[in-house]
Scaffold this motif. Sequence first.
Motif, mmCIF file in Angstrom:
data_model
loop_
_atom_site.group_PDB
_atom_site.id
_atom_site.type_symbol
_atom_site.label_atom_id
_atom_site.label_comp_id
_atom_site.label_asym_id
_atom_site.label_seq_id
_atom_site.Cartn_x
_atom_site.Cartn_y
_atom_site.Cartn_z
ATOM 1 N N ILE A 5 0.803 -1.167 -0.030
ATOM 2 C CA ILE A 5 0.112 0.021 0.006
ATOM 3 C C ILE A 5 0.855 1.090 -0.174
ATOM 4 C CG2 ILE A 5 -1.597 1.158 1.378
ATOM 5 C CD1 ILE A 5 -2.903 -1.505 2.074
ATOM 6 N N GLN A 6 1.972 1.402 0.787
ATOM 7 C CA GLN A 6 2.830 2.524 0.853
ATOM 8 C C GLN A 6 3.379 2.571 -0.485
ATOM 9 O OE1 GLN A 6 2.652 4.706 3.011
ATOM 10 N NE2 GLN A 6 1.307 3.428 3.981
ATOM 11 N N ALA A 7 3.985 1.376 -1.018
ATOM 12 C CA ALA A 7 4.672 1.556 -2.422
ATOM 13 C C ALA A 7 3.696 2.116 -3.331
ATOM 14 C CB ALA A 7 5.063 -0.007 -2.579
ATOM 15 N N ALA A 8 2.761 1.724 -3.503
ATOM 16 C CA ALA A 8 1.323 2.041 -4.400
ATOM 17 C C ALA A 8 1.120 3.634 -4.075
ATOM 18 C CB ALA A 8 0.180 1.266 -4.130
ATOM 19 N N LEU A 9 1.250 4.168 -2.870
ATOM 20 C CA LEU A 9 1.148 5.359 -2.682
ATOM 21 C C LEU A 9 2.058 6.368 -3.161
ATOM 22 C CD1 LEU A 9 -0.538 7.819 -1.435
ATOM 23 C CD2 LEU A 9 0.534 7.124 1.014
ATOM 24 N N LYS A 10 3.403 5.835 -2.880
ATOM 25 C CA LYS A 10 4.527 6.638 -3.374
ATOM 26 C C LYS A 10 4.463 6.698 -5.034
ATOM 27 C CE LYS A 10 7.611 5.645 0.444
ATOM 28 N NZ LYS A 10 9.083 4.822 0.781
ATOM 29 N N ASP A 11 3.994 5.418 -5.705
ATOM 30 C CA ASP A 11 3.878 5.579 -7.235
ATOM 31 C C ASP A 11 2.615 6.553 -7.596
ATOM 32 O OD1 ASP A 11 5.978 3.770 -7.375
ATOM 33 O OD2 ASP A 11 4.460 2.057 -7.545
ATOM 34 N N ALA A 12 1.703 6.635 -6.807
ATOM 35 C CA ALA A 12 0.573 7.652 -7.285
ATOM 36 C C ALA A 12 0.978 8.880 -7.112
ATOM 37 C CB ALA A 12 -0.543 7.191 -6.308
ATOM 38 N N GLN A 13 1.683 9.147 -6.078
ATOM 39 C CA GLN A 13 2.171 10.445 -5.784
ATOM 40 C C GLN A 13 3.161 11.017 -7.074
ATOM 41 O OE1 GLN A 13 3.577 9.901 -1.834
ATOM 42 N NE2 GLN A 13 1.865 10.813 -0.824
ATOM 43 N N LYS A 14 3.996 9.897 -7.297
ATOM 44 C CA LYS A 14 5.061 10.444 -8.442
ATOM 45 C C LYS A 14 4.215 10.772 -9.638
ATOM 46 C CE LYS A 14 8.964 7.880 -6.546
ATOM 47 N NZ LYS A 14 9.797 6.866 -6.736
ATOM 48 N N SER A 15 3.065 10.019 -10.045
ATOM 49 C CA SER A 15 2.334 10.046 -11.498
ATOM 50 C C SER A 15 1.343 10.901 -11.064
ATOM 51 C CB SER A 15 1.803 8.566 -11.676
ATOM 52 O OG SER A 15 0.895 8.278 -10.640
ATOM 53 N N GLN A 16 1.335 11.552 -9.786
ATOM 54 C CA GLN A 16 0.129 12.722 -9.765
ATOM 55 C C GLN A 16 -1.209 12.064 -10.118
ATOM 56 O OE1 GLN A 16 1.484 16.353 -11.599
ATOM 57 N NE2 GLN A 16 3.310 16.282 -10.282
ATOM 58 N N ASP A 17 -1.662 10.946 -9.589
ATOM 59 C CA ASP A 17 -2.986 10.475 -9.745
ATOM 60 C C ASP A 17 -3.721 10.846 -8.453
ATOM 61 O OD1 ASP A 17 -5.127 9.030 -10.084
ATOM 62 O OD2 ASP A 17 -4.293 7.251 -10.803
ATOM 63 N N SER A 18 -4.553 11.642 -8.635
ATOM 64 C CA SER A 18 -5.076 12.346 -7.178
ATOM 65 C C SER A 18 -6.022 11.353 -6.597
ATOM 66 C CB SER A 18 -5.708 13.711 -7.613
ATOM 67 O OG SER A 18 -6.938 13.531 -8.505
ATOM 68 N N THR A 19 -6.839 10.561 -7.623
ATOM 69 C CA THR A 19 -7.896 9.605 -6.986
ATOM 70 C C THR A 19 -7.168 8.466 -6.219
ATOM 71 O OG1 THR A 19 -9.337 10.224 -8.666
ATOM 72 C CG2 THR A 19 -9.578 8.200 -7.582
ATOM 73 N N ARG A 20 -6.116 8.083 -6.964
ATOM 74 C CA ARG A 20 -5.353 6.939 -6.094
ATOM 75 C C ARG A 20 -4.636 7.334 -5.004
ATOM 76 N NH1 ARG A 20 -4.143 2.024 -8.101
ATOM 77 N NH2 ARG A 20 -2.092 1.689 -7.363
ATOM 78 N N VAL A 21 -4.082 8.657 -4.990
ATOM 79 C CA VAL A 21 -3.457 9.134 -3.685
ATOM 80 C C VAL A 21 -4.385 9.355 -2.663
ATOM 81 C CG1 VAL A 21 -2.408 11.217 -2.705
ATOM 82 C CG2 VAL A 21 -1.469 10.552 -4.988
ATOM 83 N N SER A 22 -5.615 9.953 -2.874
ATOM 84 C CA SER A 22 -6.589 10.115 -2.104
ATOM 85 C C SER A 22 -6.892 8.673 -1.185
ATOM 86 C CB SER A 22 -7.504 10.978 -2.268
ATOM 87 O OG SER A 22 -8.549 10.356 -3.254
#
Length: 150
Positions: A5-22
Amino acid sequence: MREAIQAALKDAQKSQDSTRVSTLRLISAAIKDRDLANRNAGRDPVTDGDIREILKTMINQRRASAEDYEQSGRLELAEQERRESSVICEFLPKQMCKEEVEEACEKVVRDTGAEGLRDVGKCMSTLKQRFPGQMDFTKASGVVKDILRQ
């Protein structure tokens, strides 16, 4: 699961996917909240099984919300709930189809030597050990009962 989950959060933040990040932040917050509740109750931190249950609850909440939004004509909010639900589903094991559930139930009935309805609990316990989070155990219980009635 926490690491995934934490790795996916970092990836989502890098790709600036706001839905995934939230959504991933909501998942992390729910896990931390349960950890805190467990710590206050003198129990261990949540396990992967507990995390699966948290995720299932979150999915059920979003599905119910999506239906409510659809009924009230708020389609954009219903779609947002569905997107969040799909992000959460990524961290759950693949669900077994109906045929796979029936096959697994038949195998467990054979393996446990179950002969009547009094053995349903033994079969369900074995199913839960072998297939955690991979099937709806309420439906599986009905399948086991049907097999044992024959």
